[in-house]
Design an enzyme around this catalytic site. Structure first.
Site, short mmCIF file in Angstrom:
data_model
loop_
_atom_site.label_atom_id
_atom_site.label_comp_id
_atom_site.label_asym_id
_atom_site.label_seq_id
_atom_site.Cartn_x
_atom_site.Cartn_y
_atom_site.Cartn_z
N LYS A 206 33.77 121.17 13.18
CA LYS A 206 33.59 122.49 12.72
C LYS A 206 32.24 122.91 12.43
O LYS A 206 31.50 122.15 11.80
CB LYS A 206 34.34 122.79 11.45
CG LYS A 206 35.79 122.63 11.78
CD LYS A 206 36.63 123.37 10.45
CE LYS A 206 38.21 123.33 10.76
NZ LYS A 206 38.87 123.34 9.63
N GLY A 359 30.93 109.27 7.70
CA GLY A 359 32.06 108.05 8.06
C GLY A 359 32.28 108.05 9.58
O GLY A 359 32.26 106.92 10.13
P1 AMP Z 1 33.77 116.31 11.38
O1 AMP Z 1 34.61 115.80 10.32
O2 AMP Z 1 33.51 117.87 11.24
O3 AMP Z 1 32.38 115.53 11.65
O4 AMP Z 1 34.52 116.19 12.73
C1 AMP Z 1 34.98 114.78 13.01
C2 AMP Z 1 36.15 115.06 13.96
O5 AMP Z 1 35.70 115.95 15.06
C3 AMP Z 1 36.54 113.82 14.79
O6 AMP Z 1 37.84 113.57 14.25
C4 AMP Z 1 36.67 114.13 16.21
O7 AMP Z 1 37.99 113.81 16.62
C5 AMP Z 1 36.65 115.85 16.08
N1 AMP Z 1 36.05 116.53 17.42
C6 AMP Z 1 34.96 116.06 17.99
N2 AMP Z 1 34.95 116.54 19.35
C7 AMP Z 1 36.12 117.60 18.92
C8 AMP Z 1 36.46 118.40 20.20
N3 AMP Z 1 36.05 118.65 21.24
N4 AMP Z 1 37.70 119.01 19.74
C9 AMP Z 1 38.38 118.68 18.62
N5 AMP Z 1 38.17 117.86 17.66
C10 AMP Z 1 36.92 117.44 18.11
#
Ligand code: AMP
Length: 401
Positions: A206, A359
């Site tokens: 996000k 993490g």
């Molecule tokens: P964050 O906690 O915001 O650092 O997000 C980490 C998460 O983002 C991980 O669990 C990934 O699976 C997810 N993520 C990364 N790229 C995508 C994407 N293109 N669509 C959906 N989820 C994503």
């Protein structure tokens, strides 16, 4: 704030707030025990000083007041037992009550002998933890003489074991453990005086969680690389069709203004030029590459594509300092992990000072086998973001004299 070395802890009862919130797989196995290993230095230091040690940590977000096996610290206890290798006892409150300062915990705490260590159950089993409850803080504080915070990853939260508990101790009886001191010193040094070119690589799900940090970083960095799910909000703001990809529609204006600010400040802003997409969010789904300008309406982008990886590698070529926070795709599924793995390799290959925060990101670097090649891998994602935002962390504030 004082560090543990400046405190007189010899032979005393010491509470160490650790961050044992380690990633686990669907079977409950710890997939990356870095957070446990990094806590060892402070624990061993206390053992060597003849302390009686009580360890506390949260693990994920359990329903308060209810024991649930998947949120128990038992797996952490077992791993700690293997890693700690002390001749003294490592005890664990296994009363499975869904509370923290239980009768059994008190009995075990009273039974501690010099060099013994007691691990309490998940602090968040008690509703008082997340509410920064004074009574819960007092109950924890009542068990010890000294308070040590070594949980950088939880310092951005005003929780009982981080904030209210620290306030129960006077300045000569509380301080930062080795891990916390190292993390804070590292981030401040890099943010105050980075060698340039300074590149920020951000990803993850996000924009909302990283908005402020991103905005603040634009004042310091020379280039920004955006990948992961958050890239789609920027791509949509630019008018591209992003299909069913993750997007935060309420942040399209913010995304536009970040890109505008980058342009005004002459910060180079890079987005993926292609994606690995699937019709559904599943490992078994069909997968195709698309240029980001050609994502079909009913497909979703789940990783950066090969052309983006090559582009980002070029962008990183001359970097002298790199901060990386957030995976480039849904790295938990093998099919969508390549972009993140490659990014990890590219960052590790540079001659830059490289700081990996978070993490998930630390997990990617560990899976890619690159941890030893990074200058510094921070265990705290949210906390490092707050530092990047220029905020004072509650956990650090509470340790101040
Ligand atoms: P964050 O906690 O915001 O650092 O997000 C980490 C998460 O983002 C991980 O669990 C990934 O699976 C997810 N993520 C990364 N790229 C995508 C994407 N293109 N669509 C959906 N989820 C994503």
């Amino acid at each position: 704030m004082k560090t543990i070395k400046e405190l007189d802890i010899d032979g005393k009862r010491v509470f160490i707030r650790c961050d044992f919130n380690v990633p686990k797989d669907e079977f409950g196995n710890i997939t990356d025990d870095r957070r446990i290993r990094e806590a060892l230095q402070t624990i061993r230091y206390c053992v060597d000083r003849g302390c009686k040690i009580i360890l506390g940590s949260h693990f994920e977000r359990p329903e308060p007041g209810m024991y649930e096996e998947k949120y128990s610290l038992e797996a952490v206890y077992r791993r700690l037992d293997v890693l700690l290798k002390i001749k003294n006892r490592l005890l664990f409150d296994d009363s499975k009550t869904g509370a923290v300062v239980t009768e059994k915990a008190k009995v075990l705490a009273d039974s501690l002998e010099t060099g013994d260590v007691l691990l309490l159950e998940n602090l968040r089993f008690d509703a008082g933890e997340t509410n920064n409850d004074a009574l819960f803080a007092k109950a924890l504080a009542g068990m010890v003489d000294i308070y040590i915070n070594d949980a950088f990853g939880a310092c951005h939260r005003k929780h009982a074991s981080i904030y209210a508990m620290a306030e129960e101790f006077d300045k000569d009886a509380k301080g930062a453990g080795f891990l916390l001191s190292k993390e804070v010193n590292f981030f401040s040094r890099v943010l105050e005086n980075p060698t340039k070119p300074f590149v920020a690589v951000v990803g993850g799900s996000k924009v909302s969680g990283k908005l402020q940090a991103l905005t603040k970083l634009l004042d310091k960095v020379d280039k920004v690389i955006v990948g992961g799910g958050m890239a789609f909000t920027f791509l949509k703001a630019m008018g591209y069709e992003i299909g069913n990809s993750l997007v935060e529609n309420d942040l399209l204006d913010e995304a536009t203004s970040i890109m505008k600010k980058a342009q005004e400040k002459n910060v180079k802003f890079y987005l993926p030029v292609d994606v690995v997409a699937a019709p559904e969010f599943s490992e078994n789904s069909t997968v195709k590459y698309f240029p980001t300008q050609e994502i079909p309406a009913d497909w979703m982008g789940l990783d950066i594509g090969p052309a983006s990886s090559r582009l980002f590698r070029e962008v990183l070529n001359d970097a002298q300092t790199i901060i990386w926070n957030g995976p480039m795709g849904v790295y938990e599924m093998d099919k969508f992990a390549k972009g993140s793995t490659k990014m990890s390799h590219y960052i590790a290959e540079t001659h830059a000072t490289t700081i990996v925060g978070g993490g998930d990101t630390a997990d990617v670097a560990a899976r890619a086998g690159d941890v030893d090649e990074m200058t510094f891998v921070s265990t705290g994602g949210g906390a490092s973001l707050k530092l990047l935002e220029g905020k004072v962390l509650p956990g650090i504030e509470a340790l101040k004299e």
